[in-house]
Design an enzyme around this catalytic site. Structure first.
Site, mmCIF file in Angstrom:
data_model
loop_
_atom_site.group_PDB
_atom_site.id
_atom_site.type_symbol
_atom_site.label_atom_id
_atom_site.label_comp_id
_atom_site.label_asym_id
_atom_site.label_seq_id
_atom_site.Cartn_x
_atom_site.Cartn_y
_atom_site.Cartn_z
ATOM 1 N N SER A 1 40.008 -69.021 -0.867
ATOM 2 C CA SER A 1 39.920 -69.904 0.280
ATOM 3 C C SER A 1 39.056 -71.092 -0.113
ATOM 4 O O SER A 1 38.343 -71.045 -1.112
ATOM 5 C CB SER A 1 39.301 -69.160 1.465
ATOM 6 N N ILE B 1 39.574 -54.244 -7.902
ATOM 7 C CA ILE B 1 39.949 -55.574 -8.379
ATOM 8 C C ILE B 1 39.674 -55.708 -9.874
ATOM 9 O O ILE B 1 40.471 -56.225 -10.637
ATOM 10 C CB ILE B 1 39.174 -56.675 -7.616
ATOM 11 N N LEU B 2 38.497 -55.233 -10.307
ATOM 12 C CA LEU B 2 38.125 -55.225 -11.719
ATOM 13 C C LEU B 2 37.978 -53.778 -12.176
ATOM 14 O O LEU B 2 37.390 -52.963 -11.469
ATOM 15 C CB LEU B 2 36.791 -55.959 -11.927
ATOM 16 N N CYS C 1 35.554 -54.165 -1.364
ATOM 17 C CA CYS C 1 34.810 -53.008 -0.869
ATOM 18 C C CYS C 1 34.017 -53.218 0.420
ATOM 19 O O CYS C 1 33.868 -54.315 0.926
ATOM 20 C CB CYS C 1 33.840 -52.485 -1.933
ATOM 21 N N ASP D 1 31.879 -54.711 -12.982
ATOM 22 C CA ASP D 1 30.662 -55.498 -12.784
ATOM 23 C C ASP D 1 29.545 -54.652 -12.179
ATOM 24 O O ASP D 1 28.365 -54.988 -12.295
ATOM 25 C CB ASP D 1 30.937 -56.738 -11.933
ATOM 26 N N LEU E 1 37.889 -51.420 -2.942
ATOM 27 C CA LEU E 1 39.113 -52.184 -3.169
ATOM 28 C C LEU E 1 39.096 -52.546 -4.640
ATOM 29 O O LEU E 1 38.293 -53.369 -5.079
ATOM 30 C CB LEU E 1 39.147 -53.441 -2.299
ATOM 31 N N ASN F 1 29.070 -54.341 -2.821
ATOM 32 C CA ASN F 1 30.247 -54.990 -2.240
ATOM 33 C C ASN F 1 30.287 -56.418 -2.754
ATOM 34 O O ASN F 1 29.340 -57.176 -2.550
ATOM 35 C CB ASN F 1 30.145 -54.983 -0.708
ATOM 36 N N GLY F 2 31.374 -56.801 -3.424
ATOM 37 C CA GLY F 2 31.506 -58.170 -3.895
ATOM 38 C C GLY F 2 32.039 -58.252 -5.305
ATOM 39 O O GLY F 2 32.686 -57.330 -5.809
ATOM 40 N N GLU F 3 31.768 -59.382 -5.946
ATOM 41 C CA GLU F 3 32.195 -59.617 -7.323
ATOM 42 C C GLU F 3 31.117 -60.407 -8.055
ATOM 43 O O GLU F 3 30.576 -61.383 -7.507
ATOM 44 C CB GLU F 3 33.501 -60.427 -7.384
#
Length: 633
Positions: free
Chosen positions: A367, A55-56, A2, A101, A53, A76-78
């Protein structure tokens, strides 16, 4: 995951259409969903926008902004351990309607207040509106994996995951800060909290910014600092105990980053950092891990063959792409759009390309950034220690004083050596300061302060950075740990993490940084320096771990930097671009440069003289950025 954008407008002039415009500038970060909401209060208009975006919890239940009572969150993030936190909250009586989350963040804040941040394992930039308290709160993760920019002109507060979101608001003023430009020219990035524009800042990692709507007062608080852990007494462990504990922490951190409802892959260069991620994750797995590598036809820059050998040994599902100069040129034109603040790391091109390659098969890629900073991988650490300890202090002062009397360009033979005048000036400053942290600062500069003044044609104010905070570090066990601590707060966050975040997000790929789990650095920072660099062996501890999974003879090879062969291409296929953007006409158009020394450097380089091409690359990047974001708009 996101991108977020928004505002706190005390003039109440900003509507939802402007918010949409700001937020949709980040569509590449979140192509799957969008949310835009404006809240009116007596004091201000507040806007929260998000591009998602998924993802979860891929369902609409993860939509943002998310509400719970008087709380609204934009994120924004996880949060990788959200399931464990959710379980704690359920035991306290909270119920959940999604498996996102985001819902854990808002209900966790409702339960514990800002202390909930201490429970998070993850990467995050959070905006939260607490209606009851009349506060808007912004939080950035400990390492600074996720970006957060903001602008404040005493009436309008703008924020976003990237500067391009702020550019879309009519209140934003693009006044270039020459002092920040000077930092960029020195380091190839602009250290936080500074940005290229006045009145515009990066929220520091490990910090919370609170805005009181009634008073307009802003309060910046630190909740985590890597210096605090480096300052703790060192732990006494045997070599084997340190190896076992570190591997256990890495394994857990890596596994957390595999949590997703979409396919996940790994960037693999064949070096120790990325190989550790691939090896520990592939171990014990029946399904093949997806790994990705970029290769170059110029052998001096090509890591692909070594990466392929590692992939074959581990048994991963490996994909590689050999890049040509024409393909790189296509990326070069897009760099100003991707990096909307001047940013000249010389591996941006391959990082964008490997992200594009990975996105063709997965939606999340791991990464291995941080390995050099936390395990002691860079030669600059060895050099900083050597330069400041191998010569007695009084002798360093004498040498520095003598060097200040000599113009290095007048020294026969030596002045023909590669980048000699810059290296001469750096050594003069290093011996003048006699301080290892100042030493690593000068080693890290591509362009010295004197050269920057010549490029700008004027002097500039020297903004403070974390390079200047070495006196906050306790002298426990020599030099190396202090150098790692400073590098963590400078080069890692404002160079490496910026590079990967923008490159991955430019193609709608979520980049995750498993080595930057805060539990890993909190442990490693308390280990003596000898576990990082031992008897001249860099990354000693990480190498011992990797050798347990991959044969030593397969790993040991000369370290190649992950960069594009720009110095080859600029003398051949990309020469015309270099000449055009570094012409007197183009340089004069920006109004910030004295073209003469830059053109001389350009001509010396094209004539085959031993000039550091990175200096030209940094000016070129600024020119491309200026053309995209200042001249055209």
């Amino acid at each position: 995951m996101c991108g977020i954008a928004g505002f706190v407008d005390f003039k109440k002039n900003t509507d939802v259409e402007v918010l949409k415009h700001m937020t949709d500038a980040l569509t590449h970060r979140g192509p799957d969903d969008a949310g835009y909401e404006v809240y009116q209060t007596q004091e201000a208009s507040i806007g929260f926008g998000q591009r998602r975006l998924s993802i979860l919890d891929l369902s609409p239940l993860g939509h943002q902004p998310m509400h719970f009572g008087d709380l609204i969150v934009n994120f924004n993030g996880e949060i990788y351990n959200f399931k464990e936190i959710r379980k704690e909250l359920e035991e306290k009586g909270y119920s959940f309607v999604s498996w996102s989350d985001t819902e854990v963040i808002v209900k966790g804040y409702h339960c514990w207040g800002l202390d909930v941040v201490k429970k998070f394992i993850g990467m995050f930039a959070i905006s939260l509106y607490d209606k009851q308290k009349g506060e808007v709160i912004f939080i950035r993760d400990r390492a600074g994996v996720k970006p957060f920019y903001y602008y404040w002109d005493n009436e309008t507060f703008l924020f976003g995951s990237e500067l391009k979101a702020l550019y879309r608001h009519q209140a934003f003023r693009k006044k270039i800060d020459l002092n920040s430009l000077a930092l960029f020219l020195q380091f190839s990035y602009i250290p936080a909290p500074h940005t290229i524009f006045y009145d515009t800042f990066k929220l520091l990692p490990g910090h919370v910014l609170n805005i009181n709507l009634k008073t307009r007062k802003q309060e910046l608080k630190k909740y985590w600092d890597v210096f605090d852990y480096y300052n703790k007494p060192k732990i006494s462990l045997s070599d084997n105990e340190a190896i076992v504990e570190t591997e256990k922490l890495l394994q857990n951190a890596y596994e957390y980053r595999m949590v997703a409802d979409v396919p996940v892959g790994v960037f693999l260069s064949g070096g120790y950092d990325s190989s550790s991620v691939a090896a520990l994750l592939q171990s014990g797995r029946t399904e093949k891990l997806k790994t990705f590598t970029i290769g170059f036809h110029e052998n001096d820059f090509n890591e692909a063959p070594e990466a392929k050998k590692i992939a074959q040994y581990l048994g991963t599902d490996h994909t590689e792409w050999y890049v040509t100069s024409n393909e790189a040129a296509g990326v070069l034109d897009k760099l100003p759009e991707i990096y909307d603040e001047p940013f000249a790391d010389n591996s941006t091109v391959p990082t964008v390309l490997v992200s594009k390659l990975a996105r063709s098969k997965v939606k999340v890629a791991l990464s291995a950034d941080g390995g050099d900073e936390i395990f002691g991988g860079y030669n600059k650490f060895n050099q900083a220690e050597k330069f400041t300890t191998s010569v007695p202090g009084p002798i360093q002062s004498i040498l520095s004083g003598a060097m200040s009397l000599i113009n290095p360009s007048h020294l026969p033979y030596l002045n023909k050596k590669y980048n000699f005048t810059t290296r001469y000036e750096k050594m003069r400053l290093i011996w003048k300061e006699k301080d290892p942290i100042a030493s690593v600062k000068y080693i890290s500069q591509y362009i010295t302060e004197n050269e920057v003044e010549s490029f700008l044609g004027k002097s500039f104010e020297k903004y403070p950075t974390f390079f200047d905070d070495g006196n906050q570090l306790v002298h426990h066990d020599g030099i190396i740990n202090r150098l790692l601590a400073v590098d963590y707060k400078t080069f890692l966050v404002d160079n490496n993490l910026v590079k990967v975040d923008r490159a991955t997000m430019s193609v709608g790929l979520e980049g995750r940084e498993p080595m930057l789990d805060h539990r890993v650095i909190e442990f490693l920072s308390q280990l003596p320096s000898s576990y990082k660099i031992r008897n001249g062996v860099n990354k000693w501890l990480l190498k011992e771990i990797v050798h347990r999974h991959i044969p030593k003879e397969l790993m040991e090879r000369p370290k190649r930097p992950f960069i594009a062969p720009l110095m080859v291409w600029f003398r051949k296929d990309l020469q015309e671009q270099l000449k055009y953007y570094l012409s007197e006409k183009s340089l004069s158009a920006t109004g910030v440069f004295d073209p003469s020394p830059i053109i001389k450097l350009r001509d010396d380089y094209l004539a085959g003289k031993k000039v550091n091409y990175q200096k030209l690359w940094q000016v070129l990047i600024f020119q491309l950025w200026y053309n995209q974001w200042v001249e055209k708009l």
